[in-house]
Scaffold this active site. Structure first.
Site, PDB file in Angstrom:
ATOM      1  N   LYS A 151       0.840  -1.199   0.000  1.00  0.00           N
ATOM      2  CA  LYS A 151       0.000   0.000   0.000  1.00  0.00           C
ATOM      3  C   LYS A 151       0.882   1.258   0.000  1.00  0.00           C
ATOM      4  O   LYS A 151       2.067   1.182   0.340  1.00  0.00           O
ATOM      5  CB  LYS A 151      -0.903  -0.008   1.233  1.00  0.00           C
ATOM      6  CG  LYS A 151      -0.114  -0.036   2.540  1.00  0.00           C
ATOM      7  CD  LYS A 151      -1.019  -0.310   3.732  1.00  0.00           C
ATOM      8  CE  LYS A 151      -0.191  -0.283   5.007  1.00  0.00           C
ATOM      9  NZ  LYS A 151      -0.930  -0.823   6.149  1.00  0.00           N
ATOM     10  N   TYR A 172      15.255  32.222   3.412  1.00  0.00           N
ATOM     11  CA  TYR A 172      14.058  32.983   3.760  1.00  0.00           C
ATOM     12  C   TYR A 172      14.006  33.409   5.226  1.00  0.00           C
ATOM     13  O   TYR A 172      14.407  32.653   6.105  1.00  0.00           O
ATOM     14  CB  TYR A 172      12.803  32.138   3.504  1.00  0.00           C
ATOM     15  CG  TYR A 172      12.440  32.010   2.047  1.00  0.00           C
ATOM     16  CD1 TYR A 172      12.183  33.141   1.273  1.00  0.00           C
ATOM     17  CD2 TYR A 172      12.334  30.753   1.461  1.00  0.00           C
ATOM     18  CE1 TYR A 172      11.830  33.003  -0.068  1.00  0.00           C
ATOM     19  CE2 TYR A 172      11.978  30.611   0.129  1.00  0.00           C
ATOM     20  CZ  TYR A 172      11.729  31.744  -0.636  1.00  0.00           C
ATOM     21  OH  TYR A 172      11.376  31.616  -1.935  1.00  0.00           O
TER      22      TYR A 172
END
Ligand SMILES: *Cc1c(COP(=O)(O)O)cnc(C)c1O
Length: 824
Positions: free
Chosen positions: A495, A719
């Site tokens: 999965k 940033y």
């Protein structure tokens, strides 16, 4: 010339002390122990080996269908009327029979056979000796690292009359094994490469392991080893067996070859030594420690053989790296690429072609791009005739031959084919439309530079990749299998894109490894696997109502967790006119996340018993805390409930209904509750809650340094000017950001990455597509590899940095990061 020896079945009966069932009036050329990788079935002798988890006898029917007629067996009851044209040789132990036959085969040759053993370096030393000696002689050698109880007999089977020597590697994992290998290989002399701590578990001490390894040379005349490991030197002095003429090398003691200095310069290492009172020197195109050791072993061999210094120098300079792995990548035009650049010899071609078959997906054509093969000893015509037979036997659909020699023999190949005189010519004529929906094995000698072809065909050249080690995955699978009874079935959870490691390639591997079931989360994941040709039964853990028709069409078996769902699936089955469709009933024994509770049991039974729409293939439940000791009482309670409830279901059906409750941690900690089936998840991908050291790391997230900047103290990086520098720094920019799954919380020193063996911190905020790292304390250049997690920087360590679990890290590596698979 290369004569392929054949054996009459009657002689094999004699050699193996077997009993013949059948007329025995035939002969064989090939040995096989694996039904998946046959060459010429009619000429094959199959040994039905019995391992802990495998019984070769179970494949006899399949093999008979494929045309195999000769079998060595130890279970007489397998012989049946349907196999009327087969010869069975009944022996007491099939592995022993395989050993007897290869001992016999080996003893027919008088040329020198060299044995190589040690903990590391066996394969490289073998391959390099081959490279160094091949210009003068015809050498048989073990393919890849075939060095086990099964690999050695198969290697020896390649001995042929016209060869002039053989180099065979021997590896052991248990006491008693080397004696058997020695009896088969009968080495005239050999090399002991290195003593490490691998395979320690089955030996009482390193000393025991060492002595066992040395048994390879019990009847040898000479031995080469490094004098600097005192353990080895002492053990050799004290060993029993025939007296050995030892040839040693050393960096700091008396030895035949004394190493006086090593200077590294621009990717090469110059080694100065002293031998027979003269100064000598070689230059290697490598600088790493392991390569240097391996090369010195080879040097020692060449000196011992009396080969001239000038020749040695010339050849050692040209040593080529040994590709220990094949790489699988996504290509343009829905193609899959398998890269095998460095090996071009005939011996390992079958192994590479098997990989092509393993990764062959539905409707995909199998294409081989092959360069000239350099192999002395046999004529080019014979060589390419052999290649032609091989590729026909392995079912290749299309051949692209590159090189003068292969082009001249175009006429020998009877399949769709194109030839080019050189890699340049191929690239010049290349158009992208040349390849569509194919699996392409790209295999060329190093000087053909096939990496250029691969780069052209590749989907995109990525600097950030998730490398997935398929061998490690198989290792982990086998570890979990070893904890189970042989008959217990294994469901592997694939999965969420196989926990991030990619669906189709992993599923292909698992299918090849014969796992019983795969489990996906939603129907779409199952459809993707079916479209790729995956045939193993698949269960869907989170089926959605709207996908029931699709699931029926694609044979995807639902988990049923409620009465409403049961009814609606039944309706879908009726609508499609389908009966006996396998389903899996889920119980909630305490996790409280879906499943039938005790109160609904009776109603459930009423609905499903006597219902011919459904076939109750299994009932299962899920443990809430199998990995943590503090919850063990609760886990036992869950198991008890499960036993009771599932018992009720089982007795209501005339056919077997399998039961399963264990996940990976459960298999390790509660094997007594394995019932008929287990569900393996995270363990396959290399994470254990209990025995981490038993598993191998599977996935490595890697990138490269795009740029390095010098920034002075008090400058800031990124940033928000968060990365304030307290000293003059070297800042590396790496092309991976939070959009790739490099979590933003790793910024500002919280996370670290590995550069050239050193952990360095992340500086400033992580950006969307890039991040910055502090390289001030490490020697690094632009283009160097950066490991986010992998063999040396563990996934667990990164999970700790982020205060999460490895599952989350693996599954959040974004799909835009290319997965690259490799097999060693
Ligand atoms: C994911 C899953 C597993 C596997 O769990 P691991 O901890 O990864 O071994 C087993 N069973 C169910 C129902 C699951 O959803």
């Amino acid at each position: 010339m290369k004569t392929c020896l054949s054996y009459d079945i009657t002689s094999v009966v004699e050699i193996t002390n077997g009993k013949l069932l059948g007329d025995g009036d035939t002969s064989v050329n090939y040995l096989s122990i694996d039904s998946r990788t046959l060459l010429d079935p009619a000429k094959t002798l199959f040994f039905a080996l019995i391992g802990e988890r495998h019984n070769g006898h179970s494949y006899i029917e399949e093999l008979y269908r494929k045309g195999v007629r000769n079998f060595v067996i130890s279970q007489e009851d397998i012989v049946r009327k349907e196999f009327s044209q087969a010869n069975f040789i009944l022996v007491y132990d099939t592995l022993e029979a395989l050993h007897q036959l290869s001992r016999w085969h080996r003893s027919r040759f008088n040329y020198p056979v060299i044995g190589i053993t040690g903990s590391n370096g066996k394969t490289i030393v073998k391959e390099w000796l081959f490279q160094l000696l091949q210009p003068d002689c015809q050498i048989v050698r073990s393919p890849k690292s075939y060095n086990s109880q099964v690999g050695v007999p198969l290697s020896l089977w390649n001995l042929y009359p016209e060869a002039s020597m053989a180099i065979i590697e021997a590896g052991i994992s248990q006491p008693g094994e080397m004696k058997k290998l020695e009896a088969m290989i009968q080495p005239q002399g050999g090399i002991f490469t290195h003593l490490g701590d691998a395979h320690q578990e089955n030996f009482e001490s390193t000393e025991e392991k060492l002595n066992e390894k040395l048994e390879l040379f019990d009847h040898s005349d000479w031995l080469i080893y490094c004098r600097d490991d005192e353990r080895i030197h002492k053990a050799i002095l004290q060993r029993k067996g025939s007296p050995l003429d030892c040839f040693t090398w050393s960096r700091n003691q008396e030895a035949q070859l004394r190493i006086r200095g090593e200077i590294k310069r621009g990717g090469t290492t110059c080694i100065r030594g002293e031998f027979s009172q003269r100064n000598i020197e070689v230059v290697l195109p490598f600088t790493d420690k392991a390569s240097i050791e391996n090369a010195i072993h080879c040097w020692a061999y060449l000196l011992r053989e009396g080969i001239e210094d000038a020749t040695i120098r010339k050849r050692m300079k040209k040593l080529q790296p040994v590709a220990m792995r094949l790489e699988i990548k996504e290509g343009l035009g829905n193609c899959t690429l398998i890269n095998d650049f460095y090996n071009s010899d005939l011996g390992s071609l079958p192994i590479a072609l098997d990989m092509l078959n393993q990764q062959q997906q539905k409707k995909k054509k199998k294409t081989l791009i092959l360069s000239d093969i350099f192999q002395s000893g046999i004529s080019a015509k014979e060589l390419y005739a052999e290649v032609a037979t091989l590729i026909e036997q392995k079912g290749v659909d299309r051949l692209i031959g590159i090189g003068e020699s292969i082009s001249e023999h175009a006429g020998l190949f009877d399949l769709e084919r194109n030839f080019y005189r050189s890699t340049d010519q191929f690239l010049h004529d290349f158009s992208r439309n040349l390849f569509r929906d194919e699996v392409i094995l790209i295999r060329g000698a190093r000087n053909f530079h096939f990496e250029r072809i691969s780069n052209m065909l590749q989907y995109k050249a990525h600097r950030t990749v998730l490398e997935v080690n398929l061998n490690a995955m198989v290792h982990n699978l086998n570890y979990f299998r070893s904890l189970l009874k042989p008959e217990t079935r294994v469901v592997v959870m694939v999965k969420a894109f196989s926990y991030g490691s990619g669906s189709v390639e992993v599923a292909n591997l698992l299918q090849f490894q014969r796992v019983d079931y795969l489990a996906v989360a939603i129907a779409d994941e199952g459809v993707e696997l079916r479209n790729a040709g995956i045939d193993v039964p698949i269960m869907v853990m989170n089926p959605e109502y709207h996908s029931f028709d699709t699931m029926i069409e694609y044979r995807l078996e639902p988990e049923i967790y409620s009465l409403a769902m049961l009814e609606s699936f039944e309706t879908a089955l009726k609508r499609n006119g389908v009966k006996d469709f396998p389903v899996h009933i889920k119980f909630d024994t305490g996790m409280h996340r879906m499943g039938f509770g005790q109160a609904e049991l009776d109603q459930l039974l009423q609905k499903i018993s006597g219902n011919d729409q459904l076939h109750i293939r299994s009932v299962f439940s899920h443990l809430a805390g199998a990995d943590e000791e503090q919850h063990d009482d609760f886990t036992r309670l869950q198991i008890e409930r499960f036993k009771e409830w599932s018992g009720k279901i089982q007795t209501a059906f005339p056919y077997p209904v399998w039961r399963h409750i264990l996940n990976s941690a459960g298999i390790e900690r509660f094997p007594e509750a394995q019932f008929e089936m287990v569900r393996l998840g995270i363990g396959l991908y290399g994470v254990s809650s209990t025995y981490q050291d038993k598993l191998r790391n599977v996935s490595s997230l890697k990138t490269t340094i795009s740029q390095i900047q010098e920034v002075s103290a008090n400058g800031t990086v990124g940033y928000g000017r968060r990365g304030l520098l307290l000293r003059d720094s070297r800042i590396g920019i790496i092309p991976i950001g939070y959009a790739d799954g490099f979590n933003r919380h790793l910024g500002n020193g919280r996370g670290s990455v590995l550069v050239n063996g050193v952990l360095v911190p992340v500086v400033g905020n992580v950006c969307m597509d890039m991040s910055m790292i502090d390289l001030t304390d490490v020697e690094a250049r632009e283009g160097d590899t950066v490991t986010i997690f992998g063999d040396e920087k563990s996934l667990l360590a990164m999970a700790r940095e982020l205060d999460t679990i490895p599952y989350e890290i693996l599954t959040t590596v974004s799909r835009r990061v290319k997965r690259v698979y490799f097999q060693e």
